[in-house]
Write an enzyme that holds these catalytic residues in place. Structure first.
Site: not given
Ligand code: F0G
Length: 462
Positions: A72, A124-125, A215, A217, A258, A450
């Protein structure tokens, strides 16, 4: 003829796929209320919904899973991950979290106050969602070239820094809670941001005293594109470029699903041992768990420590981005309009151009994805107006700058024959493009609708 570097790995384990009939797919898409997120994966042949958490782990990662220390507190696997992160990014504080949006959840409330704005090349969304959950508003300012799918500008993810300065002046620096650079810029087509542009943004943020967040990713692909496309960078290693990309930011969020090539995981990082770091920690413990695991199992942290290194391997990056490039080239040969040049993790088909008869509020990219699924069992998703939630005040449907149907390429997962099948299937859909109709929403949540919205065909029947 289009081609790409052969994969620098071979297949050791396979996952069988189910081939469905057209009738089965028609039933499945109707049952999912025309929302591709509602499909069962068993009803999908080639799943290009996302590259997130869908890549194949290596034999080394699977072997490391057995070494996970599930303590833990103070897990050995945690320290292994921390060492790798320190080595790759050159920062001092990294916090594991369960995925990228969890990083947003524990970082953003420390930076954003209600009524403020967050400025990004493109949020991102989920990033936009978390900005709004803080009572703030996301404002995008990507370069104009990003909005022209046929422009071959090499860094379409760049921030429009002149516009950024204007926005800071217009709102006042106290109103801007943070500046975010998304690498690569997913919503603009997985497009990279140049090092020069990142440094310019960093200088503006520093001068205005506004925290700069990356960000991250898809930072590895971004570094590869910098090496390939930016003047003076060709002779540097990917790792040197990565260190430079992160040299001037204050914090970063990272979805490890990713470029970390794991099925689950994330990180939030703060450059210094600061008040910001303390704030993140305060939110991690109640939300994600104790600091030395942050929502991850010890074995997840083992796999991530290896995936981070494998994801930065230059041969891997050449082959992976080569797949995207191959797919874009083949689609363009077939007369299917795409965001060009190819971005990192996905192809983005320009549905506005392919289906001009469907207006934005009837979601042309969603319609294209539905039709490709019906045709061939291939699942993509809308990165256009359907992905944009209505204005919270007016309830109006915003119009996206671009109506993209996105087809992601999971890492180390599909072969060239799969990609050729995607091209042939999209070419068939293109043949009947002028007969396709739009969709309207019949039920939806207010934020991130969505994922779960229900739709129905508008003025056409299936
Ligand atoms: N930032 C970016 C640029 C992303 O593309 C994503 C997720 C996230 C943050 C959030 O990360 O999913 O680990 O919580 N993108 C995926 C996509 C879901 O399909 O583009 P997460």
């Amino acid at each position: 003829m289009a081609t790409y570097m052969p994969e620098p790995y071979r297949i050791k384990m396979v996952e069988p796929l189910r081939v469905t009939t057209k009738e089965e797919r028609d039933t499945a898409i109707r049952r999912s209320h025309f929302n591709l997120f509602g499909l069962k994966s068993d009803d999908v042949y080639i799943d290009m919904l996302t590259d997130s958490g869908t890549g194949a782990m290596s034999d080394r990662q699977w072997a490391a899973i057995m070494l996970g220390d599930e303590s833990y507190a103070g897990s050995r696997s945690y320290y292994k991950l921390m060492d790798t992160c320190g080595d790759l990014f050159g920062w001092s504080y990294f916090q594991p979290v369960h995925q990228g949006r969890a990083a947003e959840k524990v970082l953003f409330p420390n930076l954003l106050k209600p009524g403020q704005i967050s400025i990004s090349n493109m949020h991102f969304d989920t990033t936009a969602g978390h900005v709004m959950l803080c009572g703030a508003r996301p404002v995008n300012c990507v370069v104009a070239e990003a909005l022209d799918p046929s422009s071959l500008y090499p860094f379409k993810g760049n921030t429009d820094n002149a516009r950024l300065k204007e926005l800071i002046d217009q709102y006042g620096r106290d109103k801007v809670g943070m500046i975010v650079i998304t690498v690569t810029c997913n919503s603009a087509g997985g497009q990279p941001v140049s090092l020069a542009n990142m440094k310019e943004t960093a200088a503006i943020a520093r001068q205005a005293g506004i925290p700069l967040v990356i960000d991250a990713a898809r930072f590895a692909e971004n570094a590869f594109f910098i090496k390939e496309r930016e003047e003076g960078q060709a002779d540097r290693t990917i790792r040197e470029i990565v260190l430079d990309m992160f040299a001037e930011a204050d914090a970063f969020t990272f979805s490890a699903k990713k470029d970390g090539i794991v099925n689950m995981g994330g990180l939030v990082a703060v450059r210094d041992d600061s008040e910001l770091m303390a704030g993140v920690r305060r939110l991690v413990v109640p939300n994600e768990g104790f600091l030395s695991y942050g929502g991850l199992a010890g074995r997840d942290m083992e796999a991530l420590a290896i995936g981070l290194v494998e994801g930065l391997d230059e041969s891997f990056l050449r082959s992976y981005t080569g797949q995207t490039c191959y797919l874009v080239d083949r689609l363009v040969e077939e007369g299917i309009p795409c965001q060009q040049p190819a971005g990192g993790h996905a192809v983005f088909v320009d549905a506005r151009q392919l289906l001009p008869q469907i207006l934005y509020d009837l979601f042309p990219a969603q319609s294209l994805c539905i039709e490709l699924y019906r045709e061939a069992g291939i699942r993509g998703c809308d990165v256009g107006s359907f992905m944009l939630d209505p204005d919270p005040e007016t309830g109006e449907q915003p119009q996206a700058a671009m109506e993209f149907a996105r087809f992601c390429i999971p890492r180390r997962t599909y072969t060239q024959a799969h990609l050729d099948y995607v091209v042939a299937s999209l070419a068939k859909v293109k043949e009947r493009a002028s007969s396709l109709g739009g969709y309207r929403i019949v039920r939806a949540e207010k934020i991130l609708r969505h994922f779960t919205a229900r739709l129905e065909p508008w003025s056409h029947t299936l």
